[in-house]
Design an enzyme around this catalytic site. Sequence first.
Site, short mmCIF file in Angstrom:
data_model
loop_
_atom_site.label_atom_id
_atom_site.label_comp_id
_atom_site.label_asym_id
_atom_site.label_seq_id
_atom_site.Cartn_x
_atom_site.Cartn_y
_atom_site.Cartn_z
N LYS A 55 15.11 8.64 -2.51
CA LYS A 55 14.89 6.86 -2.17
C LYS A 55 15.69 6.05 -3.57
O LYS A 55 14.68 5.87 -4.23
CB LYS A 55 13.70 5.95 -1.68
CG LYS A 55 14.23 5.23 -0.70
CD LYS A 55 13.15 3.82 -0.79
CE LYS A 55 12.63 3.07 -2.15
NZ LYS A 55 13.74 2.09 -1.66
N CYS A 105 15.27 -0.06 -19.47
CA CYS A 105 14.06 -0.27 -19.92
C CYS A 105 13.99 0.14 -21.05
O CYS A 105 12.22 -0.03 -21.79
CB CYS A 105 13.28 0.62 -18.84
SG CYS A 105 14.05 3.30 -18.87
N GLU A 119 8.16 -8.39 -19.21
CA GLU A 119 9.88 -7.55 -19.46
C GLU A 119 10.34 -8.84 -18.98
O GLU A 119 10.45 -8.95 -17.60
CB GLU A 119 9.46 -6.56 -19.02
CG GLU A 119 10.79 -5.81 -19.01
CD GLU A 119 10.98 -4.44 -18.41
OE1 GLU A 119 10.31 -4.30 -16.50
OE2 GLU A 119 11.51 -3.24 -18.60
N GLU A 129 7.42 6.37 -14.83
CA GLU A 129 8.09 6.25 -15.64
C GLU A 129 8.50 4.47 -15.21
O GLU A 129 9.47 3.76 -14.62
CB GLU A 129 9.26 6.61 -15.61
CG GLU A 129 9.47 8.04 -16.01
CD GLU A 129 11.08 8.37 -16.43
OE1 GLU A 129 12.24 7.95 -16.42
OE2 GLU A 129 11.06 9.94 -16.52
P1 NDP Z 1 11.00 -1.80 -8.39
O1 NDP Z 1 9.08 -0.99 -9.09
O2 NDP Z 1 10.86 -2.91 -7.96
O3 NDP Z 1 11.44 -0.59 -7.77
C1 NDP Z 1 11.73 0.81 -7.88
C2 NDP Z 1 11.74 1.60 -6.90
O4 NDP Z 1 10.94 1.87 -5.60
C3 NDP Z 1 12.83 0.82 -5.73
O5 NDP Z 1 13.74 2.15 -5.35
C4 NDP Z 1 12.52 -0.03 -5.13
O6 NDP Z 1 13.15 0.20 -3.59
C5 NDP Z 1 10.87 1.23 -5.21
N1 NDP Z 1 9.84 0.79 -4.17
C6 NDP Z 1 8.66 -1.08 -3.98
N2 NDP Z 1 7.67 -1.07 -3.77
C7 NDP Z 1 7.42 0.54 -3.72
C8 NDP Z 1 6.68 0.82 -2.64
N3 NDP Z 1 5.86 0.24 -2.93
N4 NDP Z 1 6.75 2.57 -2.38
C9 NDP Z 1 7.74 3.33 -3.18
N5 NDP Z 1 8.80 2.87 -3.30
C10 NDP Z 1 9.06 1.39 -3.32
O7 NDP Z 1 11.42 -1.85 -9.88
P2 NDP Z 1 13.03 -1.42 -10.43
O8 NDP Z 1 13.93 -2.04 -9.09
O9 NDP Z 1 13.06 -3.63 -10.34
O10 NDP Z 1 13.93 -2.06 -11.19
C11 NDP Z 1 13.22 -2.16 -12.50
C12 NDP Z 1 12.39 -1.63 -13.17
O11 NDP Z 1 12.04 -0.23 -13.47
C13 NDP Z 1 12.31 -2.45 -14.99
O12 NDP Z 1 10.77 -2.42 -15.16
C14 NDP Z 1 12.37 -1.29 -15.70
O13 NDP Z 1 11.86 -1.17 -16.96
C15 NDP Z 1 11.83 0.31 -15.37
N6 NDP Z 1 12.59 1.66 -15.27
C16 NDP Z 1 11.98 1.99 -16.12
C17 NDP Z 1 12.60 3.98 -16.51
C18 NDP Z 1 11.92 4.47 -17.48
O14 NDP Z 1 12.70 5.14 -17.68
N7 NDP Z 1 10.83 4.13 -18.33
C19 NDP Z 1 13.82 3.70 -16.87
C20 NDP Z 1 14.70 2.21 -15.87
C21 NDP Z 1 13.91 1.39 -15.32
P3 NDP Z 1 13.67 -1.60 -3.30
O15 NDP Z 1 14.19 -2.04 -4.75
O16 NDP Z 1 14.32 -0.90 -2.26
O17 NDP Z 1 12.56 -2.40 -2.52
#
Ligand code: NDP
Length: 498
Positions: free
Chosen positions: A187, A295, A392, A261
Amino acid sequence: MATGTSNPFDLAPKLVTSFIDGQWVGDQGGHRIPTFYPGNGQIISELQEADANEVDRAVRSARRAFNDPKWSGMAIEERQSILCRIADAIDANAYELATLETLNAGIVRRDVLGRQVVRAAYNFRFFAEVISQQPGQVWQQNKDYLTFVTRHPVGVAALIAPWNSPLALASMKVAAAIAYGNTCILKPSEQTPLSLARMVEIINEITPVGVVNLVNGRGQTTGSALVDHSDVDLIAFTGGTETGRTIMQAAGRRLKPAAVELGGKSANIIFADADQERALDGALVSIFSNNGQQCLAGSRILVEDSIFDDFVGRFVERARKIKVGDPLSDETEIGPIASARHREHILSYVDIAQSQGATLLTGGKALDRDGYYIEPTAVLAPSNGDRVCQEEIFGPFAAFVKFSDAEDAIRMANESQFGLVGYLWTQNVDKALRVSQAIRTGLMWVNTPMVRELRAPFGGVKDSGLGRDGATSSMAFFTEEKTTTIPIADVPLRKFGA
Ligand code: NDP
């Protein structure tokens, strides 16, 4: 293969649905979500959200594929061949994949072509190699018994990717999952479905039906239906810390393994005895790569007081010269922020920082043009405890703080809810070793920014996550260990009732 001369916008499908059981789901109506080109703010495509029924179909497809021993019991050589063919196909479609990534995520296309797509292909080649080197464990108890451990795929994996670097991050999860014989449902973020839709289509030209499925939609609906599904065996998630907590709760309810992550607010420590020019280049790379939306960003720049003014002055001078612009242009260094909402989130930190006494050093405004562009931004924070140093921001936004000595730097670096990575710059080996070990993160880079060795564990501590990617770590997550004991001598048994 699309070429550099075609109109990039022609590559974006008008409607993106889900890819289930080897085919695109038809136009089912239901909830539709527009996706935007951050470079001009125009709608370029629409996404049709997968509801709980579609998610269920995807899980059932993945389960059927997993139950077929031709997949889960496949010989390593055959699986390696599949993984390498996927890597070749990604390379062959690199331009199209990179363009789609740029159209949705706003990352500069030249960088996607040079890094993310290369990395996406390499992820599959990497796991093709790693699975042939699986270590074994055997114990012999006296002369009587032999005990050995075999590894087995876990089953159906839910893989959830964020919007900031969809190709590189999602490909790592898909490659690891299928390398060990699992099947999966990916997803993507609702904001960035395009490149991953094409990647899944490409993979499905090579893998058996149902091995890699795709469901598109919002996290709250499609995402939560997926992680809550009773027939999903494990969850690998990359995203924000709060969503990570929600995922862990769902995993806990169903007692399934989850690796999360999450975010970071990584310290980048510049000592006075560092190679100043290299440290400056590194500081700019670590905060401004990927439009600052990563990140791993070195977003808290801690500088030793004796060089503080000089270092910050040179950083600001370089930041002002960065070319911000259309991510499809080869001249651009920083593209737009991925969405209008996220741009507002980033810019809100200018006021937050100033309200706590910070000085705006450069940037801090949106560019006066269509699209979601902002100026590369830096502030001087009075204290590491300020919000601009603790939260962040996830954009091209650096916060500078001064430190007095190594102990002060270590204290500040550790004064954070996060613990993903850390950077430090010094030419003193003792200091490099001591400080790097004293900082509580999953990873440290010394005198270099962002070198990923895929065999080594990658992941964070504290609110930056649970679990690791990497050769051994991914194997541990995507397989289950089974212990078997067998007598190798004529061992008499107790004879109950004899
Ligand atoms: P989100 O947590 O908002 O979303 C991540 C994914 O989870 C998206 O596909 C989102 O869908 C989905 N999602 C949201 N809510 C739910 C739920 N209740 N159940 C299941 N899936 C859900 O993060 P962002 O997309 O805003 O990404 C940025 C974040 O990711 C930053 O905090 C960044 O630091 C972190 N990150 C961490 C990395 C690492 O390796 N540690 C690498 C890259 C990023 P949708 O967007 O469609 O709502």
